[in-house]
Motif scaffolding. Structure first.
Motif, mmCIF file in Angstrom:
data_model
loop_
_atom_site.group_PDB
_atom_site.id
_atom_site.type_symbol
_atom_site.label_atom_id
_atom_site.label_comp_id
_atom_site.label_asym_id
_atom_site.label_seq_id
_atom_site.Cartn_x
_atom_site.Cartn_y
_atom_site.Cartn_z
ATOM 1 N N GLY A 84 0.813 -1.204 0.000
ATOM 2 C CA GLY A 84 0.000 0.000 0.000
ATOM 3 C C GLY A 84 0.847 1.253 0.000
ATOM 4 O O GLY A 84 0.536 2.231 -0.697
ATOM 5 N N PHE A 85 1.925 1.236 0.769
ATOM 6 C CA PHE A 85 2.840 2.377 0.808
ATOM 7 C C PHE A 85 3.434 2.630 -0.581
ATOM 8 O O PHE A 85 3.527 3.773 -1.036
ATOM 9 C CB PHE A 85 3.946 2.123 1.827
ATOM 10 C CG PHE A 85 5.038 3.154 1.818
ATOM 11 C CD1 PHE A 85 4.845 4.397 2.391
ATOM 12 C CD2 PHE A 85 6.260 2.884 1.229
ATOM 13 C CE1 PHE A 85 5.854 5.358 2.379
ATOM 14 C CE2 PHE A 85 7.273 3.828 1.207
ATOM 15 C CZ PHE A 85 7.067 5.071 1.783
ATOM 16 N N LEU A 86 3.832 1.554 -1.270
ATOM 17 C CA LEU A 86 4.377 1.705 -2.619
ATOM 18 C C LEU A 86 3.332 2.255 -3.587
ATOM 19 O O LEU A 86 3.678 2.901 -4.578
ATOM 20 C CB LEU A 86 4.891 0.357 -3.131
ATOM 21 C CG LEU A 86 6.106 -0.232 -2.400
ATOM 22 C CD1 LEU A 86 6.458 -1.591 -2.977
ATOM 23 C CD2 LEU A 86 7.306 0.706 -2.489
ATOM 24 N N LYS A 87 2.066 2.010 -3.284
ATOM 25 C CA LYS A 87 0.986 2.516 -4.123
ATOM 26 C C LYS A 87 0.620 3.961 -3.784
ATOM 27 O O LYS A 87 -0.242 4.545 -4.433
ATOM 28 C CB LYS A 87 -0.252 1.631 -3.972
ATOM 29 C CG LYS A 87 -0.134 0.287 -4.676
ATOM 30 C CD LYS A 87 -0.144 0.476 -6.182
ATOM 31 C CE LYS A 87 -0.154 -0.836 -6.920
ATOM 32 N NZ LYS A 87 -0.197 -0.664 -8.387
ATOM 33 N N GLY A 88 1.240 4.539 -2.747
ATOM 34 C CA GLY A 88 1.005 5.940 -2.434
ATOM 35 C C GLY A 88 0.345 6.210 -1.100
ATOM 36 O O GLY A 88 0.082 7.372 -0.771
ATOM 37 N N VAL A 89 0.077 5.178 -0.308
ATOM 38 C CA VAL A 89 -0.501 5.391 1.019
ATOM 39 C C VAL A 89 0.560 5.996 1.924
ATOM 40 O O VAL A 89 1.701 5.515 1.981
ATOM 41 C CB VAL A 89 -1.023 4.067 1.618
ATOM 42 C CG1 VAL A 89 -1.559 4.288 3.034
ATOM 43 C CG2 VAL A 89 -2.123 3.490 0.727
ATOM 44 N N ASP A 90 0.221 7.046 2.641
ATOM 45 C CA ASP A 90 1.161 7.735 3.522
ATOM 46 C C ASP A 90 1.716 6.783 4.584
ATOM 47 O O ASP A 90 0.987 5.937 5.116
ATOM 48 C CB ASP A 90 0.454 8.908 4.205
ATOM 49 C CG ASP A 90 1.385 9.701 5.085
ATOM 50 O OD1 ASP A 90 2.253 10.406 4.552
ATOM 51 O OD2 ASP A 90 1.250 9.597 6.322
ATOM 52 N N PHE A 91 3.012 6.934 4.891
ATOM 53 C CA PHE A 91 3.670 6.032 5.838
ATOM 54 C C PHE A 91 2.942 6.006 7.179
ATOM 55 O O PHE A 91 2.735 4.947 7.773
ATOM 56 C CB PHE A 91 5.127 6.458 6.034
ATOM 57 C CG PHE A 91 5.913 5.529 6.930
ATOM 58 C CD1 PHE A 91 6.592 4.454 6.401
ATOM 59 C CD2 PHE A 91 5.970 5.743 8.307
ATOM 60 C CE1 PHE A 91 7.326 3.588 7.229
ATOM 61 C CE2 PHE A 91 6.686 4.902 9.138
ATOM 62 C CZ PHE A 91 7.362 3.819 8.588
#
Length: 482
Positions: free
Chosen positions: A198-205
């Motif tokens: 999800g993080f790689l897809k743009g979800v904030d850390f």
């Protein structure tokens, strides 16, 4: 096989995918998912089914040939893809999957695994209920900092040693898998692979920390309370009749210097999220941002540095070996390839072959059904790998991270918690589960069978997840606000 037979088989496979599935407009429209049939998802389903059944039903064959099996399923995507679509879009789709998504994913797994392998808990303590509960609570915190795999590696042997004189110790390992190997990893992208995807897809850390904290604290808190009560009953019932094969000794932690390398990995991930260099390197039709390249190199460097800096004795005491990482690397290479056409189909939404699935997770007015997102993501994550399962439902919910963190935040929370929490439902739901099972068996714990473990999860986890549904995801849930 005779060369003509090989050619005939290849032609048959190609015909199935290019004529029967893609339709006449496919070549002109590249990887437009609306032109692709469901059979494009068969290799993805076949690979996940192989992962689910291989270690259980044909372990010897799986152990020696899982890489070839993954390559076989991946080839059933790659070959038809290049024969059915123009070369450039096919290459770009595969390059994006492998270079922009798989590569940072596997580098993070390698780095955390290598670094955590240099941290070892020494000595032994008596496995009384309070001590066991404390270890599980510590493991839950560690899981979001060093990953569920790293936390499991660090703590599984100490907690088994602490309880090796107990008549009843199976429940200790079962709850360890529930809490440390799964549910505790829900608070950061470091914790569990689906959240990093999800993080790689743009979800904030830090979105996962803010948005999933209440659910995670609730689930982990309930599990710790249930464990403490069960462990106290069993401890009082069994008495102290068995000799302790590992007498109590002073507890210590070696390899704390590795925490600096973990901090470096975290910094690399935050760098990826916060730095926008405006510089990109073109590779195979995609553009890799400079900040992503630097982040990958820093994480890789931290993992490699741990190989030189960590004590070999610490790794020996941890029973460290590269088997789990090699397996994850090979299998996920296949998964990231096989999921390419699946994501294209899902991106087509109601206009594509996955329209029935879209309808299943949507209400009549088109809004997402968060209960269905939670349970479908979770139940599939119970038996398939939870990272690609998360990715499927992430895309099904629209795939727009800004919207999913905003007005659809509860939907993303349902997908995230379903993938992470319900990975605990079986031995194969999350990578550390089977590793913990194997270590426990090797150390003399009489672990339940595949279906025996599922009896534990059905009795404990499913009712708990039903309560989570009512509190967080059902219509009018009292704690659903974000």
């Amino acid at each position: 096989m005779h060369p003509i037979s090989k050619a005939a088989a290849l032609a048959a496979v190609t015909a199935l995918f290019s004529v029967g599935l893609a339709g006449p407009a496919a070549a002109a429209e590249g990887l437009a998912g609306g032109t692709m049939g469901l059979a494009w998802g068969l290799p993805f389903c076949g690979l996940l089914l192989s992962i689910a059944t291989g270690p259980v039903f044909y372990p010897h064959l799986w152990e020696h040939h899982y890489g070839k099996i993954a390559a076989f399923w991946a080839a059933l995507v790659v070959v038809p893809l290049f024969l059915s679509f123009p070369f450039a879009p096919a290459l770009t789709a595969l390059a994006h999957a492998l270079l922009a998504e798989y590569l940072p994913f596997i580098i993070l797994i390698f780095a955390l695994y290598a670094i955590a392998g240099g941290i070892v808990v020494t000595g032994n303590i008596h496995g009384a209920p309070g001590v066991n509960t404390l270890i599980l609570a510590i493991g839950a915190v560690l899981a979001s900092l060093v990953g569920t795999t790293g936390a499991s590696m660090i703590l599984i042997r100490p907690i088994i040693r602490a309880n090796d004189d107990r008549v009843h110790n199976v429940h200790v390992v079962v709850f360890f898998i529930f809490i440390v190997s799964n549910c505790g990893g829900a608070l950061t992208p470091l914790g569990d692979p689906p959240l990093f995807v999800g993080f790689l897809k743009g979800v904030d850390f830090f979105w996962t920390t803010r948005a999933l904290a209440t659910e995670t604290i609730f689930v982990v808190g309930v599990l710790l309370a249930l464990f403490a009560a069960l462990d106290a009953v069993l401890y009082a019932r069994e008495g102290r009749t068995r000799p302790d094969p590992t007498p109590d000794s002073r507890v210590g932690v070696r390899g704390l210097g590795m925490l600096g390398l973990i901090a470096l990995v975290v910094a690399a991930i935050l760098l990826r999220a916060s730095w926008r260099s405006g510089i990109a390197v073109p590779v195979a039709g995609i553009h890799l941002a400079l900040e992503d390249i630097v982040s990958n190199l820093v994480m890789l460097g931290a993992g490699l540095a741990s190989l030189r800096l960590a004590s070999p004795e610490n790794r020996r005491l941890n029973g460290f070996n590269w088997g789990p990482v090699i397996e994850v690397a090979k299998l996920f290479a296949g998964i990231f390839v096989c999921i390419v056409p699946v994501l294209a189909i899902l991106a087509a939404g109601r206009g594509g072959a996955a329209a029935p699935l879209v309808a299943l997770v949507s209400r009549a007015d088109g809004t997402p059904d968060n209960v269905m997102y939670f349970w479908l993501t979770g139940l599939l994550s119970s038996f398939l790998d939870n990272a690609p399962t998360y990715l499927v439902f992430f895309e099904l919910a629209g795939g727009d991270p800004a919207r999913l963190m905003g007005p659809l935040a509860t939907t993303l929370a349902a997908i995230s918690t379903g993938a992470v929490f319900m990975g605990a439902n079986s031995y194969i739901g999350n990578a550390p589960n089977f590793m913990v099972y194997a270590i426990a068996k090797s150390m003399g714990v009489r672990m339940p069978s595949f279906f025996g473990y599922m009896a534990w999860s059905a009795c404990i986890l499913l009712p708990l997840f039903g309560l989570v549904t009512l509190l967080f995801f059902a219509s009018g849930a009292p704690l659903a606000g974000r």
